[in-house]
Enzyme design. Sequence first.
Site, short mmCIF file in Angstrom:
data_model
loop_
_atom_site.label_atom_id
_atom_site.label_comp_id
_atom_site.label_asym_id
_atom_site.label_seq_id
_atom_site.Cartn_x
_atom_site.Cartn_y
_atom_site.Cartn_z
N TRP A 154 -43.86 -54.65 -35.67
CA TRP A 154 -43.88 -55.18 -37.04
C TRP A 154 -42.47 -55.15 -37.63
O TRP A 154 -42.08 -56.03 -38.40
CB TRP A 154 -44.82 -54.32 -37.89
CG TRP A 154 -44.84 -54.70 -39.35
CD1 TRP A 154 -45.65 -55.62 -39.95
CD2 TRP A 154 -44.01 -54.18 -40.39
NE1 TRP A 154 -45.38 -55.70 -41.28
CE2 TRP A 154 -44.37 -54.83 -41.59
CE3 TRP A 154 -42.98 -53.23 -40.44
CZ2 TRP A 154 -43.75 -54.57 -42.80
CZ3 TRP A 154 -42.36 -52.97 -41.65
CH2 TRP A 154 -42.76 -53.62 -42.81
N HIS A 155 -41.70 -54.13 -37.23
CA HIS A 155 -40.36 -53.99 -37.80
C HIS A 155 -39.41 -55.09 -37.36
O HIS A 155 -38.44 -55.39 -38.05
CB HIS A 155 -39.77 -52.62 -37.46
CG HIS A 155 -40.34 -51.54 -38.30
ND1 HIS A 155 -41.51 -50.90 -37.97
CD2 HIS A 155 -39.93 -50.99 -39.47
CE1 HIS A 155 -41.78 -50.00 -38.91
NE2 HIS A 155 -40.85 -50.04 -39.83
N GLY A 156 -39.66 -55.68 -36.22
CA GLY A 156 -38.77 -56.75 -35.82
C GLY A 156 -38.95 -57.14 -34.37
O GLY A 156 -39.54 -56.41 -33.59
#
Lengths: 479, 319
Positions: free
Chosen positions: A324-326
């Site tokens: 989700w963070h990247g």
Amino acid sequence: MLFNSLSFAIFLPIVFVAYWLAGKNRRLQNFLLLVSSCYFYGSWDYRFLFLLLFSISLDYFTGIKMEEARNRNMKKIWFWLSIFINLGFLGLFKYYNFFQQSFADFLSVFGVKTNFWTIKVILPVGISFYTFHGLSYVIDIYKSRIKAERDFLNYSVFVSFFPLLVAGPIERATHLLPQIQRKRHFIYAKAVDGLRQILWGLFKKMVIADNCAEYANMIFNHSAGYSGSTLLAAALFFTFQIYCDFSGYSDIAIGTARLFGIDLLRNFAFPYFSRDIAEFWRRWHISLSSWFRDYLYIPLGGSKGGTLMKVRNTFIIFIVSGFWHGANWTFLAWGLLNAIYIMPSILFKTNRNYLDTVAEGRYFPTVREFFYMTITFTLTVLAWIFFRANNIHHAFSFISGIFSKALFQKPHISKEAFGMFALIGLFMIVEWFGREQQFAIAHIDRVFSKSIRWSVYFGLIVSIFYLSGKEQAFIYFQF
Amino acid sequence: MKLFIRNLLFFTFACVFCGLIIILTERLIMNHQGRFKVAKEQKYIFLGHSHAQMAYNDRLIDSSINQASSGEAYFYTYIKLNKMLENNADIKAVFVEYSNNNILPEMNNWIWDDIHVFDRYKLYTAYIHLNELKVLAANNPKATLLCNIKSIVNNIYYILYPKNIRADSMLGGYIYLIRDKTDSILQANVKNPVKSVPDTGISVMNVNYLGKIIDVCRKKGIPVYLVRSPLHPKYPGLENEMIFRKLLKEELAGAEFMDFKDYPLMDSDYGDLEHVNYRGARKYSLFFNRLLKEGLLDKKDKQKFINEQMNAEQNGVKR
């Protein structure tokens, strides 16, 4: 428009005054919030306003359709349509190039050269956050936890409310929508508390995070030439940078919302004082952790299906959280590492050992508590290296660089960087004494007289101006 | 709501009031500390940027003080000069470096970009006048505001530990440059020739402030000389020579220009193509001192005299 910019300092008072002048008319207030949120978001790139509008309309429309569905199958169709389109947009903007590149790299291992169609994608600010807002709303309706919102204005404000639009906290319809639906009243204490939280957030961001960023970037970007102790110093700088950057942002967002009479979910609860990793994850980015718990971990079976199921589900949520963070393998590695960290407490069922605040009602922790906090903090620092590194290889070479002989040498950092550590120490002392509050200085109105309080605020304002580092964008904007 | 706004305004007012009191007190003290006073026997001042800072060894030039500073635009030189003239009635002449890069458009950045505001303006916040403050505030308001606040501690430090201009390297002073990179630069240029494009732009603001420097000296009856210190013959920054000369003739007609660009030095006398090192500074400063003693400033055609003297020196130098 950044929270720590001059334009926001002008924007906020204007919206605040206009909002409360329209105090008797709730719809007008909501309309003002929507317009100002659009202006706030459009100041980055007005083109993405259309994407935001599409996302809002989609979830609003499918929410109503699900509720009106004649049978379960129709409900399911609308539900999956919304999920598919929401995640499709997120995937396209955030992950398309990553998957395409990774697939090409994978094929090249077998000697297959590919020439995929690449697109130049600019990641819309806050897409991960408002997509998750929308998803939670749709899932809650599907699960019949809430009723669909019929007022488009109310729903639009729920998704686009400017304090939380670009970097959270990730709100739930069950918590925020009722506040938007009802009349808000100006409460003096709440507004003052909001201002106090904004001030503390700005201090964290501009003084601690921005200064730490300069030192961390300098060393992380040229890590090959530095000694172990210097690399460790960089890892520590990044550890405090990311905490103060993101929790500072959350403080400003929550404080700003309070000025408008709206309470947002808490996002940080002094995570670096955690006694184990499970506690850390109950205190770090709480709105995201609880989102994954409620909408992924529990639907997957949670902890009901035996140890193997628990282990599988834990790995899934940590890997998804990392992702989700990247779109980068380093985030996946960071998620995986945290899953490994938490495994002992899952397996030995100690993950709910520390539900209280450390050393509650006492000034100092016990030796045992201090030891556990140190171990947890060290593990966290190691994990952050993966989060910050340019790639996996960089992360491993950075860690091996730390554990070299030069670990015990004096780090090659400037006098100012040593001063920064002293400031971080002071900051952590303030955080420690405020750890039982919502934020570190929330309690000072009960402890100090007005003149001392105002002196503290004045000191904080001066230190923000005097000690602020080079302006850096909020890290979580890229997510 | 009313109480909230009233308290907020009162707090803001109190903060601004306290801040102003601190700033005004600190600036009043700074302005009366005599920080810019130089010794009575120092009658010639050298000002400018790094070219001058490294070229004039003031120990070798009688009655002189080098107050040039690397990366200093005329904007800041003007503030410094004002204070020096205010504090030193015995100054006989001011030499200001006027070189080709002093007029380039990038000089605007030397005045108001973030780095220069924080590094340079920080030193002068206590001495700045309203006009200069307006220039900075108009071009970089955020940095100007922050720098004013950040400089408070800096200024308080100077109040507690006063430093004379001669002892304060931050404000300027001769730099003993050991570097000797000329050969390697020239070799690199042969391998990868630098394609220089003639720069036709100028920094109007910097040139205006050079004009103000000339004006303030004239008003006080102090002769001001624009000087170009030695440059390596292969220095690529001479592309704007036409504009350089044109400005001198049209905009800066109030000052005399003395050109030492072709002063004969060996490659090893340069730190790089535009800065002389300590060896070059020694030769050039001794030469400059001799010219002063021989009455350079009283000559009618100064450049003719300089050229004659440089030609005489030329015979002894083989590049």
